[in-house]
Design an enzyme around this catalytic site. Structure first.
Site, mmCIF file in Angstrom:
data_model
loop_
_atom_site.group_PDB
_atom_site.id
_atom_site.type_symbol
_atom_site.label_atom_id
_atom_site.label_comp_id
_atom_site.label_asym_id
_atom_site.label_seq_id
_atom_site.Cartn_x
_atom_site.Cartn_y
_atom_site.Cartn_z
ATOM 1 C CB THR A 1 17.965 -8.991 69.164
ATOM 2 O OG1 THR A 1 18.349 -8.496 70.509
ATOM 3 C CG2 THR A 1 19.212 -9.424 68.512
ATOM 4 C CG ASN B 1 14.874 -15.034 69.685
ATOM 5 O OD1 ASN B 1 15.669 -15.528 68.928
ATOM 6 N ND2 ASN B 1 15.228 -13.840 70.321
ATOM 7 C CG ASP B 2 15.735 -22.184 70.819
ATOM 8 O OD1 ASP B 2 17.024 -21.779 71.498
ATOM 9 O OD2 ASP B 2 15.369 -23.360 70.630
ATOM 10 N NE ARG C 1 17.550 -0.973 79.273
ATOM 11 C CZ ARG C 1 16.770 -1.871 78.618
ATOM 12 N NH1 ARG C 1 16.834 -2.080 77.390
ATOM 13 N NH2 ARG C 1 15.532 -2.264 79.367
ATOM 14 N NE ARG D 1 18.456 -6.188 78.166
ATOM 15 C CZ ARG D 1 17.041 -5.921 78.151
ATOM 16 N NH1 ARG D 1 16.386 -6.287 76.791
ATOM 17 N NH2 ARG D 1 16.373 -5.412 79.097
ATOM 18 N NE ARG E 1 12.976 -4.253 82.912
ATOM 19 C CZ ARG E 1 12.797 -3.531 81.814
ATOM 20 N NH1 ARG E 1 12.903 -3.812 80.758
ATOM 21 N NH2 ARG E 1 12.658 -2.167 82.010
ATOM 22 N N GLY F 1 13.157 -8.969 77.139
ATOM 23 C CA GLY F 1 14.346 -10.045 76.950
ATOM 24 C C GLY F 1 13.981 -11.058 75.835
ATOM 25 C CB ALA F 2 11.192 -12.085 74.192
ATOM 26 N N GLY F 3 13.886 -10.817 72.918
ATOM 27 C CA GLY F 3 14.579 -10.528 71.522
ATOM 28 C C GLY F 3 13.977 -9.618 70.676
ATOM 29 C CE LYS F 4 9.552 -6.370 73.440
ATOM 30 N NZ LYS F 4 10.178 -7.052 74.665
HETATM 31 N N1 LIG Z 1 2.447 -0.081 75.546
HETATM 32 C C1 LIG Z 1 3.869 0.416 75.238
HETATM 33 N N2 LIG Z 1 4.880 -0.470 75.601
HETATM 34 C C2 LIG Z 1 6.226 -0.063 75.245
HETATM 35 C C3 LIG Z 1 6.399 1.174 74.427
HETATM 36 N N3 LIG Z 1 7.572 1.298 73.936
HETATM 37 C C4 LIG Z 1 8.415 0.322 74.698
HETATM 38 N N4 LIG Z 1 7.308 -0.672 75.351
HETATM 39 C C5 LIG Z 1 7.372 -1.907 75.986
HETATM 40 O O1 LIG Z 1 8.159 -1.606 77.346
HETATM 41 C C6 LIG Z 1 8.698 -2.699 77.906
HETATM 42 C C7 LIG Z 1 10.028 -2.442 78.399
HETATM 43 O O2 LIG Z 1 10.910 -1.966 77.538
HETATM 44 P P1 LIG Z 1 12.291 -1.563 77.809
HETATM 45 O O3 LIG Z 1 12.345 -0.833 79.097
HETATM 46 O O4 LIG Z 1 12.956 -0.790 76.416
HETATM 47 O O5 LIG Z 1 13.102 -2.870 78.231
HETATM 48 P P2 LIG Z 1 13.433 -4.149 77.288
HETATM 49 O O6 LIG Z 1 12.187 -4.500 76.410
HETATM 50 O O7 LIG Z 1 13.616 -5.210 78.127
HETATM 51 O O8 LIG Z 1 14.266 -3.752 76.315
HETATM 52 C C8 LIG Z 1 8.977 -3.662 76.448
HETATM 53 O O9 LIG Z 1 7.839 -4.800 76.693
HETATM 54 C C9 LIG Z 1 8.627 -2.893 75.524
HETATM 55 O O10 LIG Z 1 7.846 -3.709 74.539
HETATM 56 C C10 LIG Z 1 5.232 1.876 74.036
HETATM 57 O O11 LIG Z 1 5.116 2.946 73.410
HETATM 58 N N5 LIG Z 1 3.944 1.455 74.707
HETATM 59 N N1 LIG Z 2 18.177 -15.940 69.840
HETATM 60 C C1 LIG Z 2 18.846 -15.475 70.855
HETATM 61 N N2 LIG Z 2 19.832 -16.112 71.545
HETATM 62 C C2 LIG Z 2 20.747 -15.752 72.452
HETATM 63 N N3 LIG Z 2 20.621 -14.483 72.743
HETATM 64 C C3 LIG Z 2 19.796 -13.780 72.387
HETATM 65 C C4 LIG Z 2 18.880 -14.065 71.232
HETATM 66 N N4 LIG Z 2 18.018 -12.938 71.117
HETATM 67 C C5 LIG Z 2 18.294 -12.126 71.547
HETATM 68 N N5 LIG Z 2 19.221 -12.407 72.504
HETATM 69 C C6 LIG Z 2 19.904 -11.652 73.698
HETATM 70 O O1 LIG Z 2 19.173 -11.471 74.709
HETATM 71 C C7 LIG Z 2 19.004 -10.232 75.346
HETATM 72 C C8 LIG Z 2 17.608 -9.806 75.333
HETATM 73 O O2 LIG Z 2 17.308 -9.205 73.791
HETATM 74 P P1 LIG Z 2 16.752 -7.907 73.652
HETATM 75 O O3 LIG Z 2 16.678 -7.863 72.176
HETATM 76 O O4 LIG Z 2 17.484 -6.836 74.339
HETATM 77 O O5 LIG Z 2 15.079 -8.210 74.198
HETATM 78 P P2 LIG Z 2 13.872 -7.393 74.302
HETATM 79 O O6 LIG Z 2 14.104 -6.128 73.240
HETATM 80 O O7 LIG Z 2 12.633 -8.102 73.881
HETATM 81 O O8 LIG Z 2 13.979 -6.928 75.669
HETATM 82 C C9 LIG Z 2 19.991 -9.402 74.572
HETATM 83 O O9 LIG Z 2 21.052 -9.338 75.364
HETATM 84 C C10 LIG Z 2 20.291 -10.055 73.179
HETATM 85 O O10 LIG Z 2 21.813 -9.981 72.741
#
Ligand SMILES: Nc1nc2c(ncn2[C@@H]2O[C@H](COP(=O)(O)OP(=O)(O)O)[C@@H](O)[C@H]2O)c(=O)[nH]1
Ligand SMILES: Nc1ncnc2c1ncn2[C@@H]1O[C@H](COP(=O)(O)OP(=O)(O)O)[C@@H](O)[C@H]1O
Length: 219
Positions: free
Chosen positions: A19, A171-172, A44, A137, A148, A14-17
């Protein structure tokens, strides 16, 4: 490992990776390539098998790990995740910079390999904002969300460890965070471009040499 230095992006769910890395992949199409991980979690809505993840069963994943097909793997929030050797090689074979989105266990495991990436941590401005973003989200059940958030607290603490990450980005504001991400990977982009120029130069010389030899043989 040969080729350009990969980029590892990590940080709480949820940190925004995703995105941020999607923005990077779009702006620098052909420069960066995403390492498609394997996971046992369900897709999803909108996610594509082979593009976002390779969605597999626990049995398939365990067998592949036992077979030595993975660089690293981890258990996160009740599911398995892992980076296969093939995922990274597929990107590097195209001479692109490989981006990995992995959790903290993945970061620690990658540090034991010869991948030598740049480590970028994406952090939320606060736990409250993280929770709001995850809720908004609408991808998680209450149980998954709580898992999480718990993992996020641990992640945010460990991320403070000196030297663990090359860059930590809060990521603000999205545009500001994206600018910082670009600054962090600029060095890799620069060296990638230099490599391409050198490769093109040698290819041109080789082609000219071949053309000269062909011409010479005809005389
Ligand atoms: N160690 C590891 N972590 C992963 C990998 N792919 C995704 N993740 C991590 O798994 C976590 C959950 O990913 P996901 O289910 O897609 O949820 P989201 O990050 O909230 O979108 C996140 O912290 C990802 O960075 C991988 O291949 N290896
Ligand atoms: N800087 C930001 N400000 C507001 N909302 C954001 C920002 N960055 C990401 N989001 C939103 O926050 C949610 C989580 O981002 P996401 O990229 O899915 O995170 P992650 O991949 O780290 O789990 C998404 O709905 C995305 O659109």
């Amino acid at each position: 490992m040969a080729g350009p230095r990969p980029v590892v992006m990590s940080g709480p769910s949820g940190a925004g990776k995703s995105t941020l890395l999607k923005k990077l992949l779009k702006e620098f199409e052909g420069v960066f390539g995403f390492s498609v991980s394997h996971t046992t979690r369900s897709p999803r809505p909108g996610e594509e098998n082979g593009k976002d993840y390779h969605y597999v069963t626990r049995e398939v994943m365990k067998a592949a790990i036992a077979n030595g097909e993975f660089i690293e793997n981890a258990e996160f929030s009740g599911n398995m995740y892992g980076t296969s050797k093939a995922a990274v090689q597929a990107v590097q074979a195209k001479n692109m910079i490989c981006i990995l989105d992995i959790d903290m266990q993945g970061v620690k495991n990658i540090k034991r390999t010869d991948l030598n990436p740049i480590y970028v941590s994406i952090q939320p401005p606060s736990m409250e904002i993280l929770e709001k973003r995850l809720r908004d989200r609408k991808t998680e059940s209450e149980e998954s969300l709580q898992k999480r958030l718990h993992a996020a607290k641990v992640d945010m603490e460990i991320s403070k460890e000196p030297g663990l990450f090359d860059v930590v980005i809060i990521n603000d504001d999205l545009d500001v965070a994206y600018g910082k991400l670009k600054d962090a990977v600029l060095e890799v982009i620069f060296f990638q471009k230099i490599r391409n120029v050198i490769a093109t130069f040698y290819l041109t010389i080789a082609s000219l040499y071949l053309a000269f030899l062909t011409l010479y043989a005809r005389l």
